[in-house]
Design a protein around this motif. Structure first.
Motif, PDB file in Angstrom:
ATOM      1  N   GLY A  99       0.819  -1.203   0.000  1.00 44.11           N
ATOM      2  CA  GLY A  99       0.000   0.000   0.000  1.00 44.11           C
ATOM      3  C   GLY A  99       0.855   1.257   0.000  1.00 44.11           C
ATOM      4  N   VAL A 100       1.934   1.239   0.771  1.00 45.90           N
ATOM      5  CA  VAL A 100       2.866   2.369   0.799  1.00 45.90           C
ATOM      6  C   VAL A 100       3.500   2.560  -0.577  1.00 45.90           C
ATOM      7  CG1 VAL A 100       5.026   3.224   1.800  1.00 45.90           C
ATOM      8  CG2 VAL A 100       3.318   2.135   3.267  1.00 45.90           C
ATOM      9  N   PHE A 101       3.849   1.452  -1.226  1.00 43.63           N
ATOM     10  CA  PHE A 101       4.427   1.511  -2.578  1.00 43.63           C
ATOM     11  C   PHE A 101       3.454   2.176  -3.550  1.00 43.63           C
ATOM     12  CE2 PHE A 101       5.012  -0.241  -6.820  1.00 43.63           C
ATOM     13  CZ  PHE A 101       6.380  -0.090  -7.027  1.00 43.63           C
ATOM     14  N   VAL A 102       2.182   1.787  -3.495  1.00 46.24           N
ATOM     15  CA  VAL A 102       1.167   2.367  -4.383  1.00 46.24           C
ATOM     16  C   VAL A 102       1.048   3.877  -4.126  1.00 46.24           C
ATOM     17  CG1 VAL A 102      -1.289   2.385  -4.970  1.00 46.24           C
ATOM     18  CG2 VAL A 102      -0.108   0.209  -4.601  1.00 46.24           C
ATOM     19  N   ILE A 103       1.093   4.284  -2.868  1.00 47.79           N
ATOM     20  CA  ILE A 103       1.024   5.720  -2.550  1.00 47.79           C
ATOM     21  C   ILE A 103       2.198   6.462  -3.169  1.00 47.79           C
ATOM     22  CG2 ILE A 103       1.195   7.409  -0.677  1.00 47.79           C
ATOM     23  CD1 ILE A 103      -0.444   5.537   1.056  1.00 47.79           C
ATOM     24  N   GLY A 104       3.395   5.852  -3.097  1.00 47.00           N
ATOM     25  CA  GLY A 104       4.565   6.484  -3.704  1.00 47.00           C
ATOM     26  C   GLY A 104       4.407   6.656  -5.204  1.00 47.00           C
ATOM     27  N   VAL A 105       3.836   5.647  -5.860  1.00 50.62           N
ATOM     28  CA  VAL A 105       3.590   5.732  -7.312  1.00 50.62           C
ATOM     29  C   VAL A 105       2.574   6.833  -7.610  1.00 50.62           C
ATOM     30  CG1 VAL A 105       2.662   4.502  -9.317  1.00 50.62           C
ATOM     31  CG2 VAL A 105       4.193   3.318  -7.729  1.00 50.62           C
ATOM     32  N   ILE A 106       1.524   6.907  -6.804  1.00 45.94           N
ATOM     33  CA  ILE A 106       0.511   7.955  -6.997  1.00 45.94           C
ATOM     34  C   ILE A 106       1.141   9.336  -6.838  1.00 45.94           C
ATOM     35  CG2 ILE A 106      -1.595   8.967  -6.024  1.00 45.94           C
ATOM     36  CD1 ILE A 106      -2.501   6.128  -5.340  1.00 45.94           C
ATOM     37  N   TYR A 107       2.038   9.470  -5.890  1.00 45.41           N
ATOM     38  CA  TYR A 107       2.768  10.739  -5.722  1.00 45.41           C
ATOM     39  C   TYR A 107       3.481  11.130  -7.014  1.00 45.41           C
ATOM     40  CZ  TYR A 107       2.520  11.943  -0.726  1.00 45.41           C
ATOM     41  OH  TYR A 107       2.119  12.370   0.504  1.00 45.41           O
ATOM     42  N   LEU A 108       4.174  10.147  -7.606  1.00 40.39           N
ATOM     43  CA  LEU A 108       4.933  10.437  -8.828  1.00 40.39           C
ATOM     44  C   LEU A 108       4.007  10.825  -9.972  1.00 40.39           C
ATOM     45  CD1 LEU A 108       7.633   7.598  -8.805  1.00 40.39           C
ATOM     46  CD2 LEU A 108       7.915   9.991  -8.155  1.00 40.39           C
ATOM     47  N   VAL A 109       2.865  10.141 -10.087  1.00 37.87           N
ATOM     48  CA  VAL A 109       1.907  10.453 -11.153  1.00 37.87           C
ATOM     49  C   VAL A 109       1.328  11.847 -10.969  1.00 37.87           C
ATOM     50  CG1 VAL A 109      -0.323   9.830 -12.157  1.00 37.87           C
ATOM     51  CG2 VAL A 109       1.321   8.034 -11.574  1.00 37.87           C
ATOM     52  N   ILE A 110       0.897  12.162  -9.741  1.00 39.64           N
ATOM     53  CA  ILE A 110       0.323  13.487  -9.471  1.00 39.64           C
ATOM     54  C   ILE A 110       1.366  14.577  -9.692  1.00 39.64           C
ATOM     55  CG2 ILE A 110      -0.612  14.977  -7.654  1.00 39.64           C
ATOM     56  CD1 ILE A 110      -2.026  12.562  -6.503  1.00 39.64           C
ATOM     57  N   THR A 232      -8.176  -4.663  -2.438  1.00 42.91           N
ATOM     58  CA  THR A 232      -8.566  -3.971  -1.200  1.00 42.91           C
ATOM     59  C   THR A 232      -7.493  -2.982  -0.772  1.00 42.91           C
ATOM     60  OG1 THR A 232      -9.868  -5.871  -0.441  1.00 42.91           O
ATOM     61  CG2 THR A 232      -9.173  -4.289   1.227  1.00 42.91           C
ATOM     62  N   THR A 233      -6.241  -3.393  -0.894  1.00 38.39           N
ATOM     63  CA  THR A 233      -5.122  -2.516  -0.539  1.00 38.39           C
ATOM     64  C   THR A 233      -5.107  -1.265  -1.410  1.00 38.39           C
ATOM     65  OG1 THR A 233      -3.774  -4.390   0.197  1.00 38.39           O
ATOM     66  CG2 THR A 233      -2.612  -2.363  -0.366  1.00 38.39           C
ATOM     67  N   VAL A 234      -5.258  -1.464  -2.717  1.00 33.57           N
ATOM     68  CA  VAL A 234      -5.234  -0.327  -3.650  1.00 33.57           C
ATOM     69  C   VAL A 234      -6.425   0.599  -3.394  1.00 33.57           C
ATOM     70  CG1 VAL A 234      -5.374   0.354  -6.070  1.00 33.57           C
ATOM     71  CG2 VAL A 234      -3.955  -1.605  -5.403  1.00 33.57           C
ATOM     72  N   GLU A 235      -7.619   0.020  -3.217  1.00 37.06           N
ATOM     73  CA  GLU A 235      -8.817   0.828  -2.960  1.00 37.06           C
ATOM     74  C   GLU A 235      -8.674   1.641  -1.672  1.00 37.06           C
ATOM     75  OE1 GLU A 235     -12.080  -1.847  -2.847  1.00 37.06           O
ATOM     76  OE2 GLU A 235     -11.988  -2.355  -4.986  1.00 37.06           O
ATOM     77  N   THR A 236      -8.015   1.060  -0.692  1.00 40.18           N
ATOM     78  CA  THR A 236      -7.854   1.734   0.598  1.00 40.18           C
ATOM     79  C   THR A 236      -6.897   2.908   0.510  1.00 40.18           C
ATOM     80  OG1 THR A 236      -8.296  -0.333   1.795  1.00 40.18           O
ATOM     81  CG2 THR A 236      -7.183   1.424   3.012  1.00 40.18           C
ATOM     82  N   VAL A 237      -5.803   2.729  -0.243  1.00 41.94           N
ATOM     83  CA  VAL A 237      -4.747   3.745  -0.214  1.00 41.94           C
ATOM     84  C   VAL A 237      -4.965   4.894  -1.200  1.00 41.94           C
ATOM     85  CG1 VAL A 237      -3.048   2.068   0.585  1.00 41.94           C
ATOM     86  CG2 VAL A 237      -3.253   2.535  -1.866  1.00 41.94           C
TER      87      VAL A 237
END
Length: 426
Positions: A99-110, A232-237
């Motif tokens: 989940g933390v990894f996905v958040i980091g990727v979202i940061y880079l995209v944004i 579930t992890t992706v939807e949560t984060v």
């Protein structure tokens, strides 16, 4: 504000860095303790994340990155879902790191998308009244946690606070700049006299040990792929990532207001978000919590007027050293909770002051009714949900903390309530 400490003696620079270390140490270890992640890894990637952030932002911003509280409730929810599905605890924590990894990727995209958005539009979505209210809410939220620490020994805790205040009010020069260290010494002296400073734990830990632990790495989930848990992890984060971006913007605006330097213009939000995202991805891959700029760093800068980023880099190197030295980390960790509580009490009071000053910029110090509605709503939700709903509310697969709900409500109100310019146009 002192922006360059190169003319100061090295020992004073180290002393200033040690103050920041004390200010962020408790928060850095608290998150992995709650989640069950290894503390040495959190210490290591706290320092690494800070150095990465400073490297990619040109070493211009005096911020320290460490374990994020904003997503703590959501991460604990992911762990619980995994445990309820029969996953062993270490693998459940790997899903947390995923989940933390996905958040980091979202940061880079944004961050890349923000390259096409003007700074004025970003400020319009996150105006000073909203960021100021959120900073105040963050300070108040942490202030309540701090009082629990001081309650363990009121005399020691309040002695620490009193010593810091005396050093700030009546002292000058180095003593005033090192007021946190003065408070620690005073608090430790009282704790020793009262028998509250116990260093027995130092006997059972080694001087040196490697901090790495591959049991919690994010990609361990590939050992036993469960698409339902991954979804579930992706939807949560995803919503947590958006809130964390808002927190990042708030911290950038807060440090800019405090140091009187517009880092949003000089460095740019795309670059700071990218650096934060990259540091977060690195931490998750090795099994460490998400990193975010620490508001108490801004509080300390507000207190001692030292905003040289070099001091924060010394702190980062020291934190990396602590991750390899269990005995030194245990020594700092053995500082009585009441002393740390006294330090953080002062820090978060300064954070609240930063938030208030940020709000005061609007309208030359006069807060219009629209802004007042946003401020009251953000503060009321952050405090109310924390105490009435056990710290958060579950929405679908996502556990939203009081701060998250307050920030979302503030953004919605900011967008739907017309401002002066819109009302005049109509």
């Amino acid at each position: 504000m002192i922006h360059n400490t190169s003319n100061m003696p090295q020992m004073m620079q180290y002393g200033l860095a040690f103050q920041h270390l004390l200010a962020v140490f408790a928060g850095t270890v608290f998150v992995p303790i709650v989640l069950g992640l290894p503390i040495p890894m959190a210490l290591l990637f706290s320092g690494v994340a800070t150095l990465v952030f400073h490297y990619f932002t040109g070493g211009k911003i005096p911020l320290y990155l460490s374990s994020s509280f904003t997503i703590l409730v959501g991460m604990a929810f992911i762990r619980k879902v995994c445990l309820d599905a029969g996953i062993q605890d270490s693998l459940a924590l790997s899903y947390v790191c995923l989940g933390v990894f996905v958040i980091g990727v979202i940061y880079l995209v944004i961050a890349q998308l923000l390259r096409f958005v003007s700074r004025e539009r970003i400020t319009r979505v996150f105006p000073p009244v909203l960021t100021g209210a959120f900073i105040m809410a963050l300070g108040i939220d942490m202030l309540f946690s701090t009082t629990y620490s001081i309650k363990t020994d009121w005399i020691t805790g309040m002695t620490t606070v009193a010593a810091i205040v005396v050093a700030q009010v009546f002292c000058k020069g180095a003593c005033r700049m090192m007021s946190i260290n003065v408070g620690v010494v005073a608090g430790l002296a009282v704790a020793c006299f009262r028998g509250g400073f116990n260093t027995d734990v130092l006997l059972s830990v080694p001087y040196l040990a490697q901090p790495f632990d591959d049991n919690f790495m994010a990609f361990r989930v590939l050992e036993k792929i469960d698409m339902n848990l991954i979804l579930t992890t992706v939807e949560t984060v995803i919503p947590l990532a958006l809130i964390s971006v808002g927190e990042h913007v708030s911290d950038m605006l807060a440090i800019s207001r405090t140091t009187k330097i517009d880092y949003m213009r000089i460095v740019g939000l795309p670059r700071t978000l990218s650096a934060n995202g990259l540091a977060t991805i690195m931490a998750s891959v090795f099994g460490a919590p998400m990193n975010t700029p620490y508001t108490q760093t801004t509080g300390l800068i507000q207190l001692n007027r030292i905003c040289d980023p070099y001091i924060l880099r010394i702190t980062a190197v020291a934190m990396i050293f602590l991750s390899f030295s269990p005995k030194v980390a245990a020594l700092i960790g053995s500082i009585p909770i009441a002393v740390i509580g006294g330090i953080t009490l002062v820090m978060y009071c300064m954070v609240i002051m930063v938030g208030w000053r940020t709000i005061g910029i609007v309208g030359n110090g006069r807060v219009e009714p629209r802004s007042l509605v946003i401020i009251i709503t953000v503060l009321a939700i952050s405090v109310g949900v924390k105490f009435l709903c056990d710290g958060g509310i579950q929405v679908g697969n996502t556990q939203l903390s009081s701060l998250t709900l307050a920030f979302v409500a503030g953004i919605i109100l900011n967008l739907i309530i017309p401002g002066k310019q819109k009302r005049n146009a109509e």
